[in-house]
Design a protein around this motif. Structure first.
Motif, PDB file in Angstrom:
ATOM      1  N   ARG A   1      17.063  38.363  23.631  1.00 35.46           N
ATOM      2  CA  ARG A   1      17.060  39.041  24.930  1.00 35.46           C
ATOM      3  C   ARG A   1      17.568  40.470  24.802  1.00 35.46           C
ATOM      4  O   ARG A   1      17.042  41.398  25.424  1.00 35.46           O
ATOM      5  CB  ARG A   1      17.910  38.253  25.925  1.00 35.46           C
ATOM      6  CG  ARG A   1      17.303  36.902  26.335  1.00 35.46           C
ATOM      7  CD  ARG A   1      18.283  36.042  27.082  1.00 35.46           C
ATOM      8  NE  ARG A   1      18.751  36.706  28.298  1.00 35.46           N
ATOM      9  CZ  ARG A   1      19.877  36.391  28.936  1.00 35.46           C
ATOM     10  NH1 ARG A   1      20.666  35.445  28.452  1.00 35.46           N
ATOM     11  NH2 ARG A   1      20.217  37.013  30.036  1.00 35.46           N
ATOM     12  N   ARG A   2      18.585  40.660  23.987  1.00 33.06           N
ATOM     13  CA  ARG A   2      19.174  41.996  23.851  1.00 33.06           C
ATOM     14  C   ARG A   2      18.261  42.939  23.093  1.00 33.06           C
ATOM     15  O   ARG A   2      18.101  44.096  23.475  1.00 33.06           O
ATOM     16  CB  ARG A   2      20.530  41.890  23.150  1.00 33.06           C
ATOM     17  CG  ARG A   2      21.164  43.243  22.835  1.00 33.06           C
ATOM     18  CD  ARG A   2      22.553  43.083  22.265  1.00 33.06           C
ATOM     19  NE  ARG A   2      23.479  42.502  23.221  1.00 33.06           N
ATOM     20  CZ  ARG A   2      24.753  42.266  22.965  1.00 33.06           C
ATOM     21  NH1 ARG A   2      25.254  42.556  21.770  1.00 33.06           N
ATOM     22  NH2 ARG A   2      25.543  41.732  23.870  1.00 33.06           N
ATOM     23  N   HIS A   3      17.661  42.447  22.012  1.00 32.78           N
ATOM     24  CA  HIS A   3      16.901  43.345  21.142  1.00 32.78           C
ATOM     25  C   HIS A   3      15.399  43.318  21.370  1.00 32.78           C
ATOM     26  O   HIS A   3      14.708  44.287  21.035  1.00 32.78           O
ATOM     27  CB  HIS A   3      17.189  43.003  19.678  1.00 32.78           C
ATOM     28  CG  HIS A   3      18.611  43.219  19.272  1.00 32.78           C
ATOM     29  ND1 HIS A   3      19.197  44.459  19.259  1.00 32.78           N
ATOM     30  CD2 HIS A   3      19.573  42.350  18.876  1.00 32.78           C
ATOM     31  CE1 HIS A   3      20.458  44.354  18.865  1.00 32.78           C
ATOM     32  NE2 HIS A   3      20.705  43.089  18.629  1.00 32.78           N
ATOM     33  N   GLN A   4      14.874  42.223  21.934  1.00 36.26           N
ATOM     34  CA  GLN A   4      13.437  42.122  22.142  1.00 36.26           C
ATOM     35  C   GLN A   4      13.031  42.188  23.614  1.00 36.26           C
ATOM     36  O   GLN A   4      11.845  42.243  23.926  1.00 36.26           O
ATOM     37  CB  GLN A   4      12.921  40.806  21.542  1.00 36.26           C
ATOM     38  CG  GLN A   4      13.148  40.675  20.048  1.00 36.26           C
ATOM     39  CD  GLN A   4      12.310  41.651  19.254  1.00 36.26           C
ATOM     40  OE1 GLN A   4      11.111  41.763  19.460  1.00 36.26           O
ATOM     41  NE2 GLN A   4      12.939  42.381  18.334  1.00 36.26           N
ATOM     42  N   GLY A   5      13.997  42.151  24.517  1.00 38.52           N
ATOM     43  CA  GLY A   5      13.696  42.249  25.947  1.00 38.52           C
ATOM     44  C   GLY A   5      13.037  41.011  26.526  1.00 38.52           C
ATOM     45  O   GLY A   5      12.356  41.099  27.565  1.00 38.52           O
ATOM     46  N   LEU A   6      13.224  39.848  25.876  1.00 34.83           N
ATOM     47  CA  LEU A   6      12.630  38.623  26.391  1.00 34.83           C
ATOM     48  C   LEU A   6      13.393  38.105  27.601  1.00 34.83           C
ATOM     49  O   LEU A   6      14.585  38.382  27.769  1.00 34.83           O
ATOM     50  CB  LEU A   6      12.620  37.546  25.301  1.00 34.83           C
ATOM     51  CG  LEU A   6      11.868  37.850  24.001  1.00 34.83           C
ATOM     52  CD1 LEU A   6      11.835  36.608  23.116  1.00 34.83           C
ATOM     53  CD2 LEU A   6      10.465  38.354  24.265  1.00 34.83           C
ATOM     54  N   THR A   7      12.698  37.351  28.449  1.00 34.78           N
ATOM     55  CA  THR A   7      13.375  36.674  29.549  1.00 34.78           C
ATOM     56  C   THR A   7      14.187  35.516  28.986  1.00 34.78           C
ATOM     57  O   THR A   7      14.026  35.116  27.827  1.00 34.78           O
ATOM     58  CB  THR A   7      12.367  36.126  30.565  1.00 34.78           C
ATOM     59  OG1 THR A   7      11.579  35.102  29.925  1.00 34.78           O
ATOM     60  CG2 THR A   7      11.448  37.236  31.073  1.00 34.78           C
TER      61      THR A   7
END
Length: 233
Positions: free
Chosen positions: A118-124
């Motif tokens: 979530r922090r590095h790839q912007g995933l939900t």
């Protein structure tokens, strides 16, 4: 080919009161995209310290006194904490030597892998959780849908090692520093982990630094080998 990583003569010392003890004495290395570099030597030769110096996670009493460390042409020797956090996990990742103390005991392993994504790839949250299950499956953890909700103390040492490998590989880093990555694993799982690391290298041209005492692993994985002794190569 332009080196992905270039270490120029770094010197690292550990302060002990008024004195200081040298632990790295100018080890220059270069690493090309897609290359596997084996870093070998006896205990306390300084192998792990090279990885930690690159990541900026040296012990509080350790300091770089000379030399420079470059990544993708940028001098990262003394970059800010914020800038370094952007690098870690996405561009540079490390599989630490001791999985027993590297995982946070108050969060599930799924939460810890998901946080990285979530922090590095912007995933939900949902996407990251699904990817965490896939990564646990990739490192051969049985019943990953169930294990993703386990806490570190519920896993064996070998499983915790595989969780750390999953976290390191999750964001497809450009450089993977693998510090004794298969120490707690049996031979079959070790071969599967090496296959996974090779697949990452083929897919993304990731460079790998394999820090190990196991010459069999070096023979299987490494294209070039650096032997260290007493902080020198």
């Amino acid at each position: 080919m332009t080196p992905l990583r270039n270490i120029r003569n770094p010197h690292v010392k550990i302060r002990q009161g008024a004195a200081s003890v040298p632990i790295l004495r100018g080890v220059s290395l270069s690493l090309a995209p897609g290359e596997v570099l084996g870093l070998v030597g006896e205990s306390s030769a300084g192998k792990t310290m090279i990885g930690k110096a690159t990541l900026g996670i040296l012990p509080p009493q350790a300091v770089i006194t000379d030399g420079e460390i470059f990544f993708d042409g940028e001098n990262i020797t003394h970059i800010s904490v914020k800038a370094r956090r952007r690098l870690l996990g996405t561009d540079i990742a490390m599989i630490p030597q001791d999985p027993m103390t590297s995982l946070n005991p108050v969060f599930t392993v799924g939460e810890q892998i998901s946080e990285t994504l979530r922090r590095h790839q912007g995933l939900t949250r949902r996407q990251a959780q699904a990817e965490a299950v896939q990564m646990l499956n990739a490192v051969q953890i049985p019943l990953p849908q169930r294990r993703v909700a386990d806490y570190p103390h519920q896993l064996s040492g070998g499983m915790r090692q595989r969780v750390m490998i999953a976290m390191a590989l999750a964001c497809r880093p450009k450089i993977l520093i693998a510090d004794e990555p298969t120490t707690a694993l049996d031979v079959t799982v070790q071969a599967q982990i090496f296959d996974l690391m090779q697949a990452l290298r083929m897919e993304t041209e990731a460079a790998i630094i394999l820090i190990t005492h196991d010459m069999g692993s070096v023979a299987e994985m490494a294209e070039r080998v650096v032997v260290m002794y007493a902080g020198r190569k």
